[in-house]
Design an enzyme around this catalytic site. Structure first.
Site, PDB file in Angstrom:
ATOM      1  CG  ASP A 106      -1.549  30.440   6.735  1.00  0.00           C
ATOM      2  OD1 ASP A 106      -2.134  30.835   5.714  1.00  0.00           O
ATOM      3  OD2 ASP A 106      -1.489  29.244   7.075  1.00  0.00           O
ATOM      4  CG  ASP A 148      -7.018  27.802   4.972  1.00  0.00           C
ATOM      5  OD1 ASP A 148      -7.832  27.078   4.389  1.00  0.00           O
ATOM      6  OD2 ASP A 148      -7.159  29.049   5.034  1.00  0.00           O
TER       7      ASP A 148
END
Length: 273
Positions: free
Chosen positions: A72, A74
């Site tokens: 991922d 963020d």
């Protein structure tokens, strides 16, 4: 019987002493076998700022055995939530950040929350996103070192995000990721329209991207490292043998097995030498 590995640090030694646990020094970490993984231990180790791993038959024998890394972006690879920072350009950061946090905790449907937040971004000039990227996007500790080490060892690296391609494209290029996937912001006349273009990258899409990459590489579960921080990463994390998190949210904590609260994402290099 799982093995608990703690990165050697004063706080780790004090925690072991408090529980009257004997651990064996193994270079950079301390090791001990326990009958089972205990949730209260995870919570306590988070509280003292430790770095640790639970080792079982799923986990790679060492980081050099990893053939696929899917992460991922963020709040995992970088320290911000990009959508919250875009909203700040319109004076809407508190409102959008509340929705973001609820979505990451699994309290709101991710797709609905994403569309609601993106709608609030309508009218923001695209040109302002470039300055935002330069000024506010900062890597989390250990991110660059981890990706560089994996790439040098021919591990295939994939950046996948429920955020936006404006940021993933730039970050993937800077760090050397092999591919990147994220949501596409629609623009018109140099402004954000408040809508997305194409399919939404949600939990199912993230898992599908990992599954497809693993199939192409012929990578087994034990050869996969995944990293994430929110509820929309759970399906992706479940497909990996080694599951990494930087300062994970409470809902994520039971689902990851390499956790860093202090050193950073490169903790996996020390705990799986």
């Amino acid at each position: 019987m799982p093995q608990l590995r703690l990165l050697a640090a004063p706080a780790a030694h004090q925690w072991l002493a408090r529980h009257s646990l004997a651990a064996h020094p193994q270079g950079t970490y301390l090791s001990l076998a326990l009958p089972e993984r205990r949730a209260e231990f995870d919570r306590e180790l988070c509280a003292i700022g430790a770095d640790w791993a639970w080792i079982d038959e799923d986990v790679a024998p060492n980081w050099r055995a990893l053939r696929l890394f899917v992460t991922d972006m963020d709040s995992t690879l970088i320290a911000i939530e990009c959508i919250d920072e875009i909203a700040d350009l319109a004076g809407l950061k508190p409102e959008v950040a509340r929705i973001t946090e609820a979505a990451m905790q699994g309290e709101l449907d991710f797709r609905e929350a994403l569309h609601a937040r993106v709608a609030l971004l309508a009218g923001i000039p695209v040109a302002r996103l470039e300055a935002l990227y330069r000024e506010r996007v900062r890597l989390n500790p250990g991110a660059a070192r981890l990706v560089a080490a994996l790439k040098a060892n021919d591990c295939y690296c994939v950046l996948v995000s429920g955020g936006f391609t404006f940021f993933t494209e730039r970050l993937a290029r800077e760090l050397g990721f092999d591919e990147q996937h994220a949501n596409v912001l629609e623009t018109k006349d140099g402004l954000l329209t408040g809508r997305l273009v194409g399919p939404v990258i949600d939990a199912a899409a993230k898992a599908g991207i990992l599954r497809a990459a693993a199939a192409r590489l012929g990578a087994t579960r034990r050869e996969i490292l995944a990293a994430g921080d929110g509820a929309n990463d759970l399906a992706m994390l479940a497909l990996a043998g080694t599951r990494l998190a930087w300062r994970p949210k409470p809902r994520i904590l039971p689902h990851v097995n390499v956790i860093s609260m202090m050193q950073g994402l490169d903790t996996v290099l020390e705990l799986l030498p």
